[in-house]
Design a protein around this motif. Sequence first.
Motif, PDB file in Angstrom:
ATOM      1  N   CYS A 103      -2.584  58.078  11.024  1.00  0.00           N
ATOM      2  CA  CYS A 103      -1.763  58.217  12.220  1.00  0.00           C
ATOM      3  C   CYS A 103      -1.791  59.665  12.708  1.00  0.00           C
ATOM      4  O   CYS A 103      -1.870  60.602  11.909  1.00  0.00           O
ATOM      5  N   SER A 104      -1.711  59.802  14.025  1.00  0.00           N
ATOM      6  CA  SER A 104      -1.627  61.144  14.603  1.00  0.00           C
ATOM      7  C   SER A 104      -0.638  61.114  15.770  1.00  0.00           C
ATOM      8  O   SER A 104      -0.369  60.065  16.356  1.00  0.00           O
ATOM      9  N   LEU A 147       2.866  55.390  23.491  1.00  0.00           N
ATOM     10  CA  LEU A 147       3.900  56.413  23.694  1.00  0.00           C
ATOM     11  C   LEU A 147       5.070  56.085  22.774  1.00  0.00           C
ATOM     12  O   LEU A 147       5.406  54.928  22.568  1.00  0.00           O
ATOM     13  N   VAL A 148       5.667  57.114  22.225  1.00  0.00           N
ATOM     14  CA  VAL A 148       6.792  56.928  21.323  1.00  0.00           C
ATOM     15  C   VAL A 148       7.866  57.968  21.654  1.00  0.00           C
ATOM     16  O   VAL A 148       7.553  59.108  22.010  1.00  0.00           O
ATOM     17  N   VAL A 166       8.977  62.456  24.676  1.00  0.00           N
ATOM     18  CA  VAL A 166       8.040  61.420  24.233  1.00  0.00           C
ATOM     19  C   VAL A 166       6.746  62.077  23.790  1.00  0.00           C
ATOM     20  O   VAL A 166       6.430  63.208  24.179  1.00  0.00           O
ATOM     21  N   ALA A 167       5.997  61.349  22.972  1.00  0.00           N
ATOM     22  CA  ALA A 167       4.708  61.839  22.490  1.00  0.00           C
ATOM     23  C   ALA A 167       3.718  60.684  22.492  1.00  0.00           C
ATOM     24  O   ALA A 167       4.099  59.516  22.487  1.00  0.00           O
ATOM     25  N   LYS A 168       2.445  61.041  22.516  1.00  0.00           N
ATOM     26  CA  LYS A 168       1.384  60.043  22.384  1.00  0.00           C
ATOM     27  C   LYS A 168       1.074  59.905  20.908  1.00  0.00           C
ATOM     28  O   LYS A 168       1.138  60.874  20.164  1.00  0.00           O
ATOM     29  N   PHE A 169       0.748  58.686  20.504  1.00  0.00           N
ATOM     30  CA  PHE A 169       0.379  58.501  19.107  1.00  0.00           C
ATOM     31  C   PHE A 169      -0.884  57.658  19.030  1.00  0.00           C
ATOM     32  O   PHE A 169      -1.255  56.967  19.979  1.00  0.00           O
ATOM     33  N   ALA A 170      -1.531  57.779  17.891  1.00  0.00           N
ATOM     34  CA  ALA A 170      -2.716  56.961  17.624  1.00  0.00           C
ATOM     35  C   ALA A 170      -2.614  56.458  16.187  1.00  0.00           C
ATOM     36  O   ALA A 170      -2.212  57.204  15.284  1.00  0.00           O
TER      37      ALA A 170
END
Length: 181
Positions: A103-104, A147-148, A166-170
């Motif tokens: 995860c990032s 988005l989280v 908010v942040a983007k995640f992968a």
Amino acid sequence: AGEAGAGFRANPRAAVIDPPTVQVSGPAGIVSRLTAIRTAPIDLAWAEKDVVSVVKLAPPADRLLTVRPEEVKATLRLEEIEMARTLTGVPVLMKGCPADAQCSIDPPEIAVRVEGAGPVVRKLAAKVPENLVFVDLAAQAAAGDNLVRIQTLSVRGVALTAMPAVAKFAIVRKAAAPSAP
């Protein structure tokens, strides 16, 4: 003189002087015009608790006056004030990353606005808890928008604002090991 520590201020109305009155001698015309006698400056530099000091009295420049006693004990009461600080470079902790995935999060660090009681704000600024801001990826994997919301730890006495919110995640699933033939 000087500034009290961050998150505190002196309250001159709550000062206590011992003795509260002094004797002033001199020509009646000069003495009758006096309403107060000043003290020498009291250093508050970075004080975080009440300041107690024995200080000399500073009578008017008129040499015809004498003041007894020449010193008093002054207790200056400090009170907490609201303050705000912006903490930068706060790492975002990732919770709920599946065991079979990598995860990032982007950005991996954010700024956090801290507002509230001075001592609590100072304590947080001095030592930022590693879990002050976090994301929970467990429920996000199925959402599909990558988005989280960045969440903050609940800290009594202050309000925390994550910047950005908010942040983007992968989430990249690890490849399964090939099975033996």
